[in-house]
Each structure stands twice: as structure tokens, then as C-alpha cells.
Scaffold this motif. Structure first.
Motif, PDB file in Angstrom:
ATOM      1  N   TYR A 164      38.765  56.691 -36.096  1.00  0.00           N
ATOM      2  CA  TYR A 164      39.489  55.906 -35.304  1.00  0.00           C
ATOM      3  C   TYR A 164      39.211  54.361 -35.274  1.00  0.00           C
ATOM      4  O   TYR A 164      39.684  53.446 -34.409  1.00  0.00           O
ATOM      5  N   ASP A 165      38.532  54.002 -36.166  1.00  0.00           N
ATOM      6  CA  ASP A 165      38.022  52.621 -36.132  1.00  0.00           C
ATOM      7  C   ASP A 165      38.669  51.962 -37.408  1.00  0.00           C
ATOM      8  O   ASP A 165      38.389  52.168 -38.501  1.00  0.00           O
ATOM      9  N   LYS A 166      39.533  51.011 -37.188  1.00  0.00           N
ATOM     10  CA  LYS A 166      40.158  50.215 -38.174  1.00  0.00           C
ATOM     11  C   LYS A 166      39.320  49.082 -38.910  1.00  0.00           C
ATOM     12  O   LYS A 166      39.811  48.339 -39.856  1.00  0.00           O
ATOM     13  N   THR A 217      42.608  49.178 -28.259  1.00  0.00           N
ATOM     14  CA  THR A 217      43.540  50.289 -28.226  1.00  0.00           C
ATOM     15  C   THR A 217      43.308  51.547 -29.310  1.00  0.00           C
ATOM     16  O   THR A 217      44.049  52.305 -29.277  1.00  0.00           O
ATOM     17  N   GLU A 218      42.083  51.420 -29.802  1.00  0.00           N
ATOM     18  CA  GLU A 218      41.531  52.305 -30.592  1.00  0.00           C
ATOM     19  C   GLU A 218      40.781  53.504 -29.809  1.00  0.00           C
ATOM     20  O   GLU A 218      39.954  54.410 -30.793  1.00  0.00           O
ATOM     21  N   GLY A 219      40.497  53.392 -28.652  1.00  0.00           N
ATOM     22  CA  GLY A 219      39.710  54.240 -28.091  1.00  0.00           C
ATOM     23  C   GLY A 219      38.443  53.912 -27.755  1.00  0.00           C
ATOM     24  O   GLY A 219      37.538  54.786 -27.264  1.00  0.00           O
ATOM     25  N   LYS A 220      37.828  52.646 -27.848  1.00  0.00           N
ATOM     26  CA  LYS A 220      36.579  52.375 -27.719  1.00  0.00           C
ATOM     27  C   LYS A 220      36.318  51.850 -26.200  1.00  0.00           C
ATOM     28  O   LYS A 220      37.386  51.120 -25.672  1.00  0.00           O
ATOM     29  N   ILE A 221      35.281  52.142 -25.560  1.00  0.00           N
ATOM     30  CA  ILE A 221      34.884  51.999 -24.324  1.00  0.00           C
ATOM     31  C   ILE A 221      33.455  51.303 -24.007  1.00  0.00           C
ATOM     32  O   ILE A 221      32.501  51.844 -24.698  1.00  0.00           O
ATOM     33  N   ILE A 222      33.246  50.022 -23.719  1.00  0.00           N
ATOM     34  CA  ILE A 222      32.057  49.651 -23.309  1.00  0.00           C
ATOM     35  C   ILE A 222      31.470  50.018 -22.024  1.00  0.00           C
ATOM     36  O   ILE A 222      32.124  50.387 -21.075  1.00  0.00           O
ATOM     37  N   THR A 223      30.215  50.467 -22.071  1.00  0.00           N
ATOM     38  CA  THR A 223      29.511  50.911 -20.930  1.00  0.00           C
ATOM     39  C   THR A 223      28.025  50.361 -21.018  1.00  0.00           C
ATOM     40  O   THR A 223      27.683  49.605 -22.152  1.00  0.00           O
ATOM     41  N   ASN A 224      26.920  50.795 -20.191  1.00  0.00           N
ATOM     42  CA  ASN A 224      25.667  50.257 -20.467  1.00  0.00           C
ATOM     43  C   ASN A 224      25.082  51.562 -21.453  1.00  0.00           C
ATOM     44  O   ASN A 224      25.242  52.739 -21.336  1.00  0.00           O
ATOM     45  N   ILE A 260      28.705  51.486 -26.767  1.00  0.00           N
ATOM     46  CA  ILE A 260      30.289  51.767 -27.146  1.00  0.00           C
ATOM     47  C   ILE A 260      30.445  53.257 -27.221  1.00  0.00           C
ATOM     48  O   ILE A 260      29.953  53.758 -28.358  1.00  0.00           O
ATOM     49  N   ILE A 261      31.438  53.972 -26.483  1.00  0.00           N
ATOM     50  CA  ILE A 261      31.711  55.331 -26.608  1.00  0.00           C
ATOM     51  C   ILE A 261      33.036  55.300 -27.355  1.00  0.00           C
ATOM     52  O   ILE A 261      33.807  54.410 -27.156  1.00  0.00           O
TER      53      ILE A 261
END
Length: 411
Positions: A164-166, A217-224, A260-261
Motif C-alpha cells: 500500500y506504499d507508493k 490516503t494510503e492508510g498510513k497513521i502517525i502515532t507515538n 507509522i502504522i
């Protein structure tokens, strides 16, 4: 030396010793209570009681009384005797006051010891503050289900290609646009909230709640980083109520406390957050989004107190907690935003945005010994981890379970 006065009630001429100035005495004729004025003319000393005199010329007047200070209303002899009978001796209460003061000092000393040991327990772990009192890690809320000594190790993660990563490395190219002007709070929430997610984390340490946000919009989410540290699975929930399981993680940068999840893009309607061009100014208004104590999709507002380096924060924490020289694992060159927007456990990984709806930092930790000492890593760190990520996806850890029938652990 004596003082000459005249009774205002019966006009009797009286004299009193000078050492009785300011004292209250009774008129020998009518029993009215008089206050002896300060002496004005030195006279020969007289007995320590009022005496009647007949010389009108002593006062330089024939009938007008000498001025006295706030003369009380005359009382009869019966009233005086009644009042004297009702008067009780005052108790000595000094020992009571000393006991109260001693109690206050003991409580203050006990409170000081509690504060000291709580501060000693606060340390930097996984790039965020860990309060080792069972309340959890950093600002994600963990419910530790078993002592660490009884928890089993996890299977090493194996990276695989991320379908899912372009490969886009510039975060600005995949983010949204911020507003051209400051928004009202309600407008800001409508703009930013679709980018926010709530993370329910199953971990080798127990269960926890954290926050995050979409960056593309590729499903990547930032968190700690400390939110996903040791995770075996993560459930992602968006503001519109949709839920899905995270596939794994792309980045886990302990030195910046960022991760990044990845989720499947078709599982949710993703709205990437806008990215600010530069650091916020000192005093600028900011808003924190997240799930404090699990209360999802909450917002708090405050101002930027300062922009501080990792080295400055490390040195300050050492001075406050008296923990001596140690390395916390953070990148000491990393800048942090100190702000007053209230954050609690569960806010970890949530965005700190300006009033144009642009990301300025990622909320990471707070110090419990102060008032609103909250810190967020700057958006430059987010840009860094995004641009230097690898195109591989790592699975979350899987804890081993003990099979008593075969006498061994297996995944």
C-alpha cells in the motif's frame, strides 16, 4: 503625677494616677465608666484610685467636662457585679495551637515525600515519559494484566513488502491544505476530526488506548512509538465509527517517539491532516485532539509556552527529579513544543494543530509535578520519519503461550 478629668454623667471633678492613662475606671459618685485621657500637665503623684475634688478652677472651666475617648454607656453597680460573675477565666489554648501546627507540618512533610518519590519514578522511556506506578506508558493508557516477570517474550517481527506504499517521500504532497485564515473552534473541529483515529492496543503488557491521525490516503497513521511498543494487535477507529485492524507498522523511531502504522486503505474514509510550514510562535493558540483516558475524539485548547530542545529538557528533568546524569533515548537535537492544551493518558500520538487546522506537533508526554507542562514533538520530526521510511511492513509481535501438555512455549 496625676490626670484631672470630669465625669460626663455627674460632672464630678476627678483625678487619676498618670500610669492609668488609657485605662477604664469607675466614677466614685455615679459608677459611670470613664477612660482616663493622656496626661497634659505634670502633677504630684496621687493614690491609684479616683478621688473627688471640689476645685472648679483646676480645669479652667466651671461646668464643661474634660474630653475623654469614647466613653462607654454608664452602668449601675448591679450590672457591674452581674458581669463580673458571668466572666469566666480564659483557658490556655497555646497547646492546642501547637498541636494543630505540628499536624500541618507532618502532613506537609508526608506530601513532600510523596511528591519526591513520584518525581523519582518519572523517567523518559520509549521517547516519552513513563510513570512507573501502573498507570501506563507515556500518555497511552495501559491496564497491565500481569507482572512483567510473568509475561512471556514476543516472537521477532518479520518485515515484508508494503503493497500500500507508493513510495512518495514528500509529506506535503500527500497532506491536505490548511485554512487561509484562523478558524473558529467549531470550524476547526469539523476540519480536523475526520483525520483523527482512536487506537485500542493489545500489548504484551496488557490493554491500552492511544491516538493517531491519517497522513495520506494510503492508510498510513502517525502515532507515538510508546503507544505501539510491544503491541500484538491494534484496532483503529475513525471519527465516523468505522473500525479495522492495523496490518502492522512501517516506522518505530524510539529517538523521536514516533511511529507509522498501516491499515488497508479501503477500510476507512481517510482525510490526511494538513501540515504547517514552520514552528508555531510562542503564545500562539493551539488545540490538542485525542482520546484522553479513553474519551475518544476530544479537544482541548491552549497556547504554545516555548519551543525547547531535547538537551534542555533532559537537563531540566535531571535537575527536577535528581536522577543524575543518564541518557533517556531521545534525540537530543529534537525540538519539543511546550504547551498548555490539557492532555491526559490516551492523548499519546494525537495531533497538536494551529487554528488553521495544520499539524504543528504530536502530543507525547506531560510532567505530573507541574501545571499544564505538556510536550509535543514538532512536525519536522514527522516529516523526517515519513521521508526516511522503508517500503516494508513489519508485523506486530505475537506473544508466546505455554502448552502444559507438551511442556513448552509456542507462538
Amino acid at each position: 503625677m496625676h490626670i484631672l478629668i470630669q465625669c460626663p454623667s455627674c460632672s464630678a471633678k476627678l483625678k487619676a494616677p498618670a500610669n492609668m492613662a488609657g485605662r477604664q475606671l469607675s466614677c466614685p459618685k455615679c459608677s459611670s465608666m470613664l477612660i482616663v485621657p493622656q496626661p497634659q500637665v505634670a502633677q504630684v503623684a496621687q493614690p491609684a484610685q479616683l478621688e473627688v475634688i471640689d476645685d472648679d478652677d483646676v480645669f479652667g472651666m466651671s461646668s464643661s467636662p474634660s474630653p475623654v475617648a469614647a466613653t462607654p454607656r454608664p452602668r449601675t453597680q448591679n450590672q457591674i457585679r452581674k458581669n463580673s460573675k458571668n466572666q469566666k477565666p480564659k483557658r490556655n489554648t497555646s497547646w492546642v495551637a501547637l498541636a494543630v501546627i505540628a499536624g500541618i507540618l507532618i502532613l506537609a512533610f508526608a506530601g513532600g515525600l510523596t511528591w519526591f518519590f513520584m518525581t523519582e519514578k518519572a523517567e523518559m522511556a520509549g521517547g516519552g515519559i513513563t510513570f512507573n506506578d501502573g498507570s501506563g506508558r507515556g500518555l497511552n493508557t495501559f491496564n497491565n494484566s500481569a507482572p512483567r516477570s510473568k509475561r512471556q517474550p514476543a516472537k521477532p517481527v518479520v518485515p515484508e513488502a508494503n503493497a500500500y506504499d507508493k513510495g512518495t517521500k514528500n509529506l506535503k504532497e500527500v497532506s491536505s491544505q490548511g485554512s487561509n485564515a484562523d478558524l473558529s473552534m467549531s470550524e476547526l473541529i469539523k476540519k480536523v476530526e475526520p483525520s483523527i483515529v482512536r487506537l485500542k492496543v493489545e500489548s504484551i503488557d496488557g490493554e491500552g488506548v492511544g491516538s493517531g491521525f491519517f497522513i495520506d490516503t494510503e492508510g498510513k497513521i502517525i502515532t507515538n512509538m510508546h503507544v505501539i511498543d510491544g503491541a500484538t494487535s491494534i484496532q483503529v477507529e475513525s471519527a465516523d465509527g468505522k473500525k479495522c485492524e492495523a496490518l502492522g507498522y512501517i516506522v518505530s523511531d524510539r529517538s523521536k517517539d514516533l511511529a507509522i502504522i498501516q491499515i488497508e486503505p479501503d477500510k476507512m474514509d481517510m482525510v490526511p491532516i494538513a501540515i504547517a510550514d514552520d514552528f508555531p510562535e510562542k503564545g500562539e493558540k493551539v488545540v490538542a485532539f485525542g482520546a484522553p483516558l479513553g474519551f475518544s475524539f476530544s479537544q482541548t485548547e491552549g497556547i504554545v509556552s516555548a519551543i525547547r530542545s531535547g538537551l534542555e529538557i533532559k537537563q531540566t528533568l535531571e535537575e527536577l527529579s535528581r536522577m543524575g546524569d543518564r541518557t533517556y533515548g531521545n534525540d537530543l537535537k529534537l525540538d519539543w513544543i511546550q504547551h498548555t492544551a490539557a492532555i491526559s493518558g490516551g492523548n499519546s500520538g494525537g495531533p497538536l494543530v494551529n487554528m488553521r487546522g495544520e499539524l504543528v506537533g504530536v502530543n507525547s508526554w506531560t510532567h505530573p509535578s507541574g501545571q499544564n507542562l505538556n510536550f509535543a514533538s514538532v512536525m519536522k520530526a514527522v516529516e523526517k520519519v515519513f521521508s526516511t521510511r522503508e517500503s516494508t511492513l513489519k508485523q506486530f509481535a505475537r506473544p508466546m503461550t505455554y502448552k502444559p501438555n507438551v511442556g513448552e512455549f509456542e507462538y
